[in-house]
Design an enzyme around this catalytic site. Structure first.
Site, PDB file in Angstrom:
ATOM      1  N   PRO A  49       4.783  -4.986  -0.859  1.00  0.00           N
ATOM      2  CA  PRO A  49       4.678  -3.862  -1.795  1.00  0.00           C
ATOM      3  C   PRO A  49       4.478  -4.348  -3.224  1.00  0.00           C
ATOM      4  O   PRO A  49       5.146  -5.292  -3.663  1.00  0.00           O
ATOM      5  CB  PRO A  49       6.045  -3.181  -1.663  1.00  0.00           C
ATOM      6  CG  PRO A  49       6.968  -4.283  -1.256  1.00  0.00           C
ATOM      7  CD  PRO A  49       6.160  -5.232  -0.413  1.00  0.00           C
ATOM      8  N   GLY A  50       3.530  -3.751  -3.916  1.00  0.00           N
ATOM      9  CA  GLY A  50       3.352  -4.054  -5.340  1.00  0.00           C
ATOM     10  C   GLY A  50       3.681  -2.802  -6.118  1.00  0.00           C
ATOM     11  O   GLY A  50       4.720  -2.686  -6.775  1.00  0.00           O
ATOM     12  N   TYR A  70     -10.540   5.621 -10.398  1.00  0.00           N
ATOM     13  CA  TYR A  70     -10.190   6.209  -9.090  1.00  0.00           C
ATOM     14  C   TYR A  70      -9.935   7.706  -9.166  1.00  0.00           C
ATOM     15  O   TYR A  70      -9.415   8.283  -8.215  1.00  0.00           O
ATOM     16  CB  TYR A  70      -8.903   5.586  -8.531  1.00  0.00           C
ATOM     17  CG  TYR A  70      -8.812   4.095  -8.608  1.00  0.00           C
ATOM     18  CD1 TYR A  70      -9.699   3.279  -7.894  1.00  0.00           C
ATOM     19  CD2 TYR A  70      -7.829   3.477  -9.366  1.00  0.00           C
ATOM     20  CE1 TYR A  70      -9.584   1.906  -7.951  1.00  0.00           C
ATOM     21  CE2 TYR A  70      -7.721   2.105  -9.427  1.00  0.00           C
ATOM     22  CZ  TYR A  70      -8.598   1.328  -8.720  1.00  0.00           C
ATOM     23  OH  TYR A  70      -8.490  -0.030  -8.775  1.00  0.00           O
ATOM     24  N   ARG A  80      -7.230   3.477 -14.462  1.00  0.00           N
ATOM     25  CA  ARG A  80      -7.143   4.075 -13.121  1.00  0.00           C
ATOM     26  C   ARG A  80      -7.693   5.490 -13.052  1.00  0.00           C
ATOM     27  O   ARG A  80      -8.252   5.903 -12.053  1.00  0.00           O
ATOM     28  CB  ARG A  80      -5.700   4.029 -12.620  1.00  0.00           C
ATOM     29  CG  ARG A  80      -5.161   2.597 -12.497  1.00  0.00           C
ATOM     30  CD  ARG A  80      -3.859   2.507 -11.721  1.00  0.00           C
ATOM     31  NE  ARG A  80      -4.034   2.827 -10.340  1.00  0.00           N
ATOM     32  CZ  ARG A  80      -3.799   3.998  -9.795  1.00  0.00           C
ATOM     33  NH1 ARG A  80      -3.318   4.984 -10.538  1.00  0.00           N
ATOM     34  NH2 ARG A  80      -4.020   4.215  -8.533  1.00  0.00           N
ATOM     35  N   GLY A 128       0.770  -1.239   0.000  1.00  0.00           N
ATOM     36  CA  GLY A 128       0.000   0.000   0.000  1.00  0.00           C
ATOM     37  C   GLY A 128       0.797   1.282   0.000  1.00  0.00           C
ATOM     38  O   GLY A 128       0.226   2.367   0.037  1.00  0.00           O
ATOM     39  N   CYS A 183     -15.175   4.501 -27.020  1.00  0.00           N
ATOM     40  CA  CYS A 183     -16.464   5.174 -27.187  1.00  0.00           C
ATOM     41  C   CYS A 183     -17.050   5.480 -25.829  1.00  0.00           C
ATOM     42  O   CYS A 183     -17.999   4.815 -25.382  1.00  0.00           O
ATOM     43  CB  CYS A 183     -17.402   4.292 -27.986  1.00  0.00           C
ATOM     44  SG  CYS A 183     -16.765   4.079 -29.629  1.00  0.00           S
ATOM     45  N   GLU A 184     -16.467   6.440 -25.164  1.00  0.00           N
ATOM     46  CA  GLU A 184     -16.859   6.712 -23.798  1.00  0.00           C
ATOM     47  C   GLU A 184     -16.237   8.046 -23.401  1.00  0.00           C
ATOM     48  O   GLU A 184     -15.028   8.219 -23.541  1.00  0.00           O
ATOM     49  CB  GLU A 184     -16.265   5.573 -22.936  1.00  0.00           C
ATOM     50  CG  GLU A 184     -16.587   5.645 -21.512  1.00  0.00           C
ATOM     51  CD  GLU A 184     -17.393   4.435 -21.033  1.00  0.00           C
ATOM     52  OE1 GLU A 184     -17.765   3.565 -21.838  1.00  0.00           O
ATOM     53  OE2 GLU A 184     -17.654   4.405 -19.836  1.00  0.00           O
ATOM     54  N   TYR A 226      -0.842  -1.798 -11.905  1.00  0.00           N
ATOM     55  CA  TYR A 226      -2.299  -1.744 -12.078  1.00  0.00           C
ATOM     56  C   TYR A 226      -2.727  -1.089 -13.391  1.00  0.00           C
ATOM     57  O   TYR A 226      -3.791  -0.504 -13.466  1.00  0.00           O
ATOM     58  CB  TYR A 226      -2.952  -1.038 -10.873  1.00  0.00           C
ATOM     59  CG  TYR A 226      -2.598  -1.699  -9.561  1.00  0.00           C
ATOM     60  CD1 TYR A 226      -3.073  -2.974  -9.261  1.00  0.00           C
ATOM     61  CD2 TYR A 226      -1.765  -1.075  -8.641  1.00  0.00           C
ATOM     62  CE1 TYR A 226      -2.731  -3.597  -8.068  1.00  0.00           C
ATOM     63  CE2 TYR A 226      -1.415  -1.698  -7.456  1.00  0.00           C
ATOM     64  CZ  TYR A 226      -1.896  -2.953  -7.176  1.00  0.00           C
ATOM     65  OH  TYR A 226      -1.560  -3.569  -6.004  1.00  0.00           O
TER      66      TYR A 226
HETATM   67  N1  LLP Z   1      -1.219  -7.006  -0.136  1.00  0.00           N
HETATM   68  C1  LLP Z   1      -2.550  -7.138  -0.223  1.00  0.00           C
HETATM   69  C2  LLP Z   1      -3.233  -8.086   0.658  1.00  0.00           C
HETATM   70  C3  LLP Z   1      -3.273  -6.395  -1.145  1.00  0.00           C
HETATM   71  O1  LLP Z   1      -4.579  -6.524  -1.223  1.00  0.00           O
HETATM   72  C4  LLP Z   1      -2.588  -5.486  -1.979  1.00  0.00           C
HETATM   73  C5  LLP Z   1      -3.310  -4.675  -2.953  1.00  0.00           C
HETATM   74  C6  LLP Z   1      -1.198  -5.381  -1.868  1.00  0.00           C
HETATM   75  C7  LLP Z   1      -0.536  -6.143  -0.916  1.00  0.00           C
HETATM   76  C8  LLP Z   1      -0.381  -4.482  -2.722  1.00  0.00           C
HETATM   77  O2  LLP Z   1      -0.701  -3.146  -2.596  1.00  0.00           O
HETATM   78  P1  LLP Z   1       0.231  -2.032  -3.278  1.00  0.00           P
HETATM   79  O3  LLP Z   1       1.540  -2.015  -2.543  1.00  0.00           O
HETATM   80  O4  LLP Z   1       0.404  -2.401  -4.694  1.00  0.00           O
HETATM   81  O5  LLP Z   1      -0.550  -0.768  -3.112  1.00  0.00           O
HETATM   82  N2  LLP Z   1      -6.129  -1.434  -8.408  1.00  0.00           N
HETATM   83  C9  LLP Z   1      -5.827  -0.465  -7.380  1.00  0.00           C
HETATM   84  C10 LLP Z   1      -5.036  -1.075  -6.250  1.00  0.00           C
HETATM   85  C11 LLP Z   1      -5.701  -2.261  -5.619  1.00  0.00           C
HETATM   86  C12 LLP Z   1      -4.805  -2.891  -4.614  1.00  0.00           C
HETATM   87  C13 LLP Z   1      -5.367  -4.173  -4.127  1.00  0.00           C
HETATM   88  N3  LLP Z   1      -4.556  -4.807  -3.156  1.00  0.00           N
HETATM   89  C14 LLP Z   1      -5.086   0.709  -8.003  1.00  0.00           C
HETATM   90  O6  LLP Z   1      -4.876   0.706  -9.195  1.00  0.00           O
HETATM   91  O7  LLP Z   1      -4.720   1.644  -7.306  1.00  0.00           O
END
Ligand code: LLP
Length: 463
Positions: free
Chosen positions: A321-322, A364, A360, A278, A391-392, A421
């Site tokens: 972290p993603g 969002y 996104r 996150g 088309c939007e 994402y």
């Molecule tokens: N761990 C868990 C349990 C999660 O659900 C998530 C993200 C992460 C780690 C990784 O989070 P990050 O570090 O990437 O923020 N599609 C949305 C984000 C959805 C995230 C869902 N879970 C966007 O584009 O912002």
């Protein structure tokens, strides 16, 4: 979401008579290192290069739209996270941000673990040779088939998300004659300051088991009685694109409190806690993300302090972290098509992609930056909205930005920080063909996820 304000600055204010926006004080040719990946620079002719390769060459070879991923930056970020957390903690890259076989190999080479949240992500991880014990399996509604696959493969942990799942996983494991290591995901009741759709630790949502009303304690009680599972820890993920460490600190504190309660009630000290992912990244120059070492220090200080005061041994910490790893490492390259100036409003710049490669902004209200990258320009800035070809009318890639007013069809523009994402949430809306992901490193570019073709689309259409 990104906290960016509208572009601000004193110059060229007279160009925008309604006075809502003033043009940026900075040179539009400048590429802010906060939002661009590390090897991005402009060459002597003013064109952007990544990994030493000029964008025009990349566009010729791979077409547009396309995502270009700076592999050495990705690897450096993996190392920064694992160095920051050190040998007594584990970093799980969250595959939902972007996953491919190449990424799985890089993670292995850089010593990271992997969090997957679906059968498809698990299949990709296993296919690319990620050792199962380095995989964590997430999801609020894992199917029994997915659970079986994960248990059979021997994943290192399954993160349990509901009371029903505690029983489901225990039954599957028992049937398969193994003891599955699990964590319980709790919702700690933190309001993370981010977009509602990506906040996950307040109580009124679908993930996890609430700490409130003793529900999480009850989940622990049940998990400890079941033979098929070995409860190794507690998991909390509070949301995404978060800059303020306060939410993580509250989360860590509440998770440690639960560990203390478990110790008091059962005489068991659970050895692990996972504080999720996150962490926010810079989508525009207004965003100020934390560095991994600051995050690691803040988290480990709070866990250590709380454990000391509760008389607990400090558990092994893991994080997921993603976005913070892959997000800043890629940009999307588009070719400019139609340019439509709307008198007194703004100029609509249409590109050859859109909401199918970056949902996104529509979903969002995310903010992005954009730059002219096939050349530099000294023309006056113009206020633009970068839109796609769908088309939007909500098909917006960058809502408010400035580009040089001599922008012309055929120019290449790029949107940075699209590594997370974007490809992973890409769609075929309007039968768009999903763009390729091209890894660029040390003067070499190679496709790691190829562009979809019309044959791919038609192959699924068997009617
Ligand atoms: N761990 C868990 C349990 C999660 O659900 C998530 C993200 C992460 C780690 C990784 O989070 P990050 O570090 O990437 O923020 N599609 C949305 C984000 C959805 C995230 C869902 N879970 C966007 O584009 O912002």
């Amino acid at each position: 979401m990104s906290r960016s304000a509208h572009p601000a600055g004193p110059r060229h204010a007279d160009v925008y008579p309604e006075g809502h926006y003033t043009a940026p004080a900075t040179d539009l040719n400048e590429l802010d290192p906060k939002v661009w990946s590390r090897t991005v620079t402009r060459d002597a002719d003013g064109a952007l290069t990544v990994g030493g390769i000029e964008v025009a060459r990349l566009a010729d070879e791979f077409g547009t739209p396309a995502y270009f991923l700076d592999e050495s930056d990705f690897r450096a970020r993996c190392r920064a996270w694992s160095d920051a957390f050190g040998p007594d903690a584990d970093v799980f890259y969250a595959g939902k941000a972007f996953l491919s076989r190449a990424v799985v190999r890089w993670l292995q080479e850089e010593g990271l673990n992997l969090d997957v949240c679906s059968g498809g992500e698990l299949a990709t991880a296993l296919d690319a040779g990620m050792p199962a014990e380095r995989i964590a399996f997430h999801g609020n509604n894992k199917t029994v088939a997915e659970i079986e696959r994960a248990v059979e493969a021997g994943v290192g942990r399954i993160v349990l998300d509901s009371f029903q799942e505690i029983v489901r996983v225990a039954h599957v494991a028992q049937r398969l004659g193994v003891r599955q290591r699990v964590q319980i995901r709790v919702t700690v009741g933190v309001e993370a300051h981010t977009h509602e759709f990506i906040a996950t630790a307040h109580e009124d949502q679908k993930f996890g088991i609430a700490l409130a009303d003793g529900l999480a304690a009850e989940a622990v009680r049940r998990a400890l009685t079941l033979d098929g599972i070995e409860l190794i820890g507690i998991h909390s993920h509070i949301g995404s694109q978060i800059f303020d460490m306060a939410g993580f600190e509250v989360s860590a504190r509440r998770v440690v409190q639960l560990l203390a309660e478990v110790r008091d009630e059962h005489g068991v000290e659970l050895p692990e806690i996972d504080l999720g992912g996150g962490l926010g990244i810079a989508y525009t120059s207004e965003d100020d993300p934390r560095e991994p070492h600051e995050i690691a220090k803040a988290l480990s200080d709070i866990v250590t302090r709380e454990c000391e005061s509760a008389g607990l041994r400090t558990p092994r910490i893991s994080v997921e972290p993603g976005r913070a790893i892959v997000g800043p490492t890629a940009f999307t390259l588009y070719e400019v098509g139609t340019i439509k100036p709307l008198e007194g409003l703004r100029t609509y710049v249409s590109v050859d992609g859109g909401m199918s490669d970056n949902i996104r902004t529509a979903l969002y209200d995310a903010e992005y930056s954009v730059a002219l990258v096939s050349r530099s320009s000294d023309a006056e800035p113009m206020l633009v909205r970068v839109v796609g070809k769908h088309c939007e009318s909500g098909d917006i890639v960058v809502k408010d930005a400035f580009l040089p007013s001599d922008l012309a069809p055929g120019d290449l523009i790029a949107v940075p920080a699209t590594g997370a994402y974007c490809r992973s949430m890409a769609s075929n809306y309007n039968h768009a063909l999903r763009p390729p992901v091209v890894a660029v490193r040390d003067g070499e570019a190679r496709v790691i996820v190829r562009r979809e073709t019309e044959e791919d689309l038609l192959r699924l259409d068997v009617g």
